[in-house]
Motif scaffolding. Structure first.
Motif, short mmCIF file in Angstrom:
data_model
loop_
_atom_site.label_atom_id
_atom_site.label_comp_id
_atom_site.label_asym_id
_atom_site.label_seq_id
_atom_site.Cartn_x
_atom_site.Cartn_y
_atom_site.Cartn_z
N THR A 81 -14.12 11.54 -12.57
CA THR A 81 -13.88 12.96 -12.28
C THR A 81 -13.04 13.07 -11.02
OG1 THR A 81 -14.90 15.15 -12.16
CG2 THR A 81 -16.00 13.40 -10.92
N GLN A 82 -12.85 14.30 -10.56
CA GLN A 82 -12.01 14.51 -9.38
C GLN A 82 -12.88 14.70 -8.14
OE1 GLN A 82 -10.40 17.80 -11.70
NE2 GLN A 82 -10.58 19.05 -9.86
N PRO A 83 -12.36 14.31 -6.97
CA PRO A 83 -13.18 14.44 -5.76
C PRO A 83 -13.20 15.86 -5.20
CG PRO A 83 -11.11 13.31 -5.23
CD PRO A 83 -11.08 13.61 -6.71
N ASN A 84 -12.25 16.69 -5.59
CA ASN A 84 -12.21 18.07 -5.08
C ASN A 84 -12.89 18.98 -6.09
OD1 ASN A 84 -10.20 17.61 -6.98
ND2 ASN A 84 -9.08 19.43 -6.33
N THR A 85 -14.19 18.88 -6.12
CA THR A 85 -14.95 19.75 -7.02
C THR A 85 -16.21 20.17 -6.29
OG1 THR A 85 -16.05 19.92 -9.19
CG2 THR A 85 -16.14 17.76 -8.09
N PHE A 86 -16.93 21.12 -6.88
CA PHE A 86 -18.25 21.42 -6.33
C PHE A 86 -19.13 20.20 -6.58
CE2 PHE A 86 -22.52 23.46 -6.65
CZ PHE A 86 -22.61 23.77 -5.31
N VAL A 87 -19.98 19.90 -5.63
CA VAL A 87 -20.75 18.65 -5.64
C VAL A 87 -21.58 18.47 -6.92
CG1 VAL A 87 -22.74 19.61 -4.39
CG2 VAL A 87 -22.17 17.20 -4.12
N PHE A 102 -13.76 8.33 -8.93
CA PHE A 102 -12.82 9.43 -8.70
C PHE A 102 -11.39 9.04 -9.03
CE2 PHE A 102 -16.38 10.38 -5.76
CZ PHE A 102 -16.77 11.57 -6.36
N ALA A 103 -10.64 10.04 -9.49
CA ALA A 103 -9.20 9.90 -9.62
C ALA A 103 -8.60 11.05 -8.83
CB ALA A 103 -8.79 9.97 -11.09
N ASP A 104 -7.40 10.85 -8.31
CA ASP A 104 -6.78 11.90 -7.49
C ASP A 104 -6.34 13.07 -8.37
OD1 ASP A 104 -6.03 13.12 -5.15
OD2 ASP A 104 -4.63 11.56 -4.51
N ILE A 105 -5.81 14.09 -7.71
CA ILE A 105 -5.48 15.33 -8.43
C ILE A 105 -3.98 15.61 -8.40
CG2 ILE A 105 -7.69 16.44 -8.09
CD1 ILE A 105 -6.10 18.03 -5.74
N GLN A 319 -18.33 12.96 1.26
CA GLN A 319 -19.63 13.57 1.56
C GLN A 319 -20.66 12.46 1.77
OE1 GLN A 319 -20.51 16.64 2.07
NE2 GLN A 319 -18.99 17.96 1.06
N LYS A 320 -21.52 12.68 2.74
CA LYS A 320 -22.54 11.67 3.07
C LYS A 320 -23.35 11.24 1.84
CE LYS A 320 -26.17 10.85 6.44
NZ LYS A 320 -27.11 11.52 7.33
N ALA A 321 -23.69 12.22 1.01
CA ALA A 321 -24.53 11.92 -0.16
C ALA A 321 -23.88 10.90 -1.09
CB ALA A 321 -24.81 13.21 -0.93
N PHE A 322 -22.55 10.73 -0.97
CA PHE A 322 -21.86 9.81 -1.89
C PHE A 322 -21.21 8.63 -1.16
CE2 PHE A 322 -22.55 13.57 -4.41
CZ PHE A 322 -22.92 13.04 -5.63
N PHE A 323 -21.60 8.41 0.11
CA PHE A 323 -21.06 7.28 0.87
C PHE A 323 -21.31 5.95 0.15
CE2 PHE A 323 -21.01 9.00 5.55
CZ PHE A 323 -19.93 9.79 5.21
N HIS A 324 -22.47 5.87 -0.53
CA HIS A 324 -22.83 4.60 -1.18
C HIS A 324 -21.80 4.16 -2.22
CE1 HIS A 324 -24.48 7.79 -3.73
NE2 HIS A 324 -24.28 6.96 -4.74
N LEU A 325 -20.94 5.07 -2.66
CA LEU A 325 -19.92 4.69 -3.65
C LEU A 325 -18.83 3.82 -3.02
CD1 LEU A 325 -19.51 8.08 -5.56
CD2 LEU A 325 -20.83 6.09 -6.29
N GLY A 326 -18.76 3.87 -1.68
CA GLY A 326 -17.84 2.97 -0.97
C GLY A 326 -16.42 3.49 -0.82
N TYR A 327 -16.22 4.77 -1.07
CA TYR A 327 -14.87 5.33 -0.86
C TYR A 327 -14.63 5.59 0.62
CZ TYR A 327 -14.51 6.11 -5.89
OH TYR A 327 -14.44 5.94 -7.24
N LYS A 328 -13.37 5.71 0.98
CA LYS A 328 -13.05 6.01 2.38
C LYS A 328 -11.89 7.00 2.47
CE LYS A 328 -10.05 1.99 2.66
NZ LYS A 328 -9.86 1.99 1.21
N LYS A 329 -11.70 7.51 3.68
CA LYS A 329 -10.59 8.43 3.95
C LYS A 329 -9.29 7.78 3.52
CE LYS A 329 -11.19 11.76 7.53
NZ LYS A 329 -11.52 11.94 8.89
N GLY A 330 -8.42 8.52 2.85
CA GLY A 330 -7.13 7.97 2.45
C GLY A 330 -7.12 7.49 1.01
N ASP A 331 -8.30 7.42 0.37
CA ASP A 331 -8.34 6.93 -1.02
C ASP A 331 -7.68 7.92 -1.99
OD1 ASP A 331 -9.51 4.55 -0.42
OD2 ASP A 331 -11.56 5.16 -0.91
#
Ligand SMILES: Cc1ncc(COP(=O)(O)O)c(C=O)c1O
Length: 369
Positions: A81-87, A102-105, A319-331
């Motif tokens: 899904t996309q990262p810019n959605t309602f949680v 996630f895939a970009d938009i 979002q903190k709740a999804f940190f465990h997925l291992g994504y980072k700024k810039g992805d």
């Protein structure tokens, strides 16, 4: 002048007699959960959306949850899904134990970038959830081609897209299942919580009906472990009244968007206006501009009585709740950039030209200063 981001009062006033009649009908019936009102709404909404079946539930989040379960998605599976959605889109994926990938938009439509989706597919991918964000239809033909090629399901998140169209056809039956929310602020909103799943598959419909009501396939026959995701009869009755106005409300939202566009187009050095892809006619759930000095503009407008919102300031992968997925700024550069630049201006059918002129004149004054 004060311009609220959303004001439900004028609309309630305009349909009050019908809402009161619906309320009285439910009270008379003594049936407060599911029942004839729900069946009636399900049939009417399915017809409106051009889908064979509709199962109404108690929220958009529940709709996504039962759709994922009905598709058999579970622990170890991946859902793109996309990262810019309602949680909630991502929470529902997590509820079934699957992993949101996630895939970009596309930064114009704010919907899934098809090439990004293709790159994100692995052997574990079981579904794609395109979000028709702000009421903009995702590029369904391209996504359906990918889904067919890889034998994966498409579950549309249409929480913001009641009455939107893709290539001339109403959103509601492109994917295997389509999920709606009737949260009060939505284009079609209840006076409480509500949601629905639409599908053309009898098998899916049966599975979702059971999941919504404790796994029952008939009274006291619990075939699977289900949930209490039943919709209240009152909400179904209110939605039946409101559905009759949906087309005219979408038309008014679109007219308001055109007024904003005309008044703001001279600001192109600082403001990018919403653009519709040729395949999409937006329900205009939100009127979202991309602008320079976004936070300063929002504060300036607030100081002049104009409420705005940001849909959404932090993409879900950060979002903190999804940190465990291992994504980072810039992805996801497009989603992250949009999150910094977007601003939703007041938008609802009953917004007046006077309101819009007031908002536009203050956006102009901000950049002229
Ligand atoms: C894109 C999106 N998905 C899911 C939801 C969840 O719907 P609800 O609030 O009815 O659970 C919403 C709305 O809140 C939404 O905007």
């Amino acid at each position: 002048m004060k311009v609220p981001f959303l004001d439900l009062h004028p609309q309630i006033k305009s349909i009050r007699t019908h809402i009161n009649a619906a309320f009285a009908r439910v009270m008379e019936s003594g049936i407060f959960i599911l029942g004839k009102e729900t069946e009636g709404f399900e049939q009417e909404f399915a017809r409106y959306c051009g889908a064979r079946y509709c199962v109404a539930v108690n929220s958009g989040t529940s709709a996504l949850h039962v759709a994922l379960l009905a598709h058999g998605i579970r622990f170890g599976d991946e859902v793109i899904t996309q990262p810019n959605t309602f949680v909630a889109t991502c929470e529902a994926i997590a509820y079934v134990g699957a992993k949101p990938v996630f895939a970009d938009i596309d930064p114009v439509s704010h919907t899934l970038d098809v090439a990004g989706v293709e790159r994100a597919i692995t052997k574990k991918t079981k579904a794609i959830i395109p979000v028709h964000l702000y009421g903009n239809a995702a590029d369904m033909n391209a996504l359906l081609r990918i889904a067919r090629k890889h034998n994966i399901a498409i579950i549309e998140d249409a929480a913001q897209a009641h009455g939107a169209t893709y290539r001339g056809k109403t959103i509601g039956s492109f994917g295997n299942t389509t999920c709606f929310s009737f949260y009060p602020s939505k284009v079609l909103g209840a006076y409480g919580e509500g949601g629905a799943v639409l599908t053309n598959s009898k098998k899916m419909e049966k599975a979702i009906r059971a999941l919504r009501d404790h796994g029952q396939i008939s009274k006291h026959a619990h075939e699977v472990i289900g949930y209490n995701y039943r919709i209240q009869a009152l909400q179904a009755a209110f939605l039946r009244v409101k559905l009759k106005h949906l087309n005219s409300w979408v038309a008014l939202r679109r007219k308001n968007a055109r007024t904003y566009n005309a008044l703001l187009k001279s600001l192109s050095a600082n403001v990018l206006l919403p653009v519709e892809r040729p395949h999409s006619v937006s329900s205009m759930y939100a009127y979202v501009i991309r602008c320079r000095r976004r936070n300063e503009l929002a504060s300036y407008l607030a100081k002049h009585g104009i409420q705005t919102q940001i849909h959404y300031p932090t993409p879900v992968h950060l979002q903190k709740a999804f940190f465990h997925l291992g994504y980072k700024k810039g992805d996801f550069p497009a989603a992250e950039r949009c999150a910094k630049e977007i601003l939703s201006l007041p938008m609802y059918p009953e917004l007046t030209d006077g309101h819009i002129r007031y908002v536009a004149s203050h956006v102009k004054k901000f950049y002229e200063a």
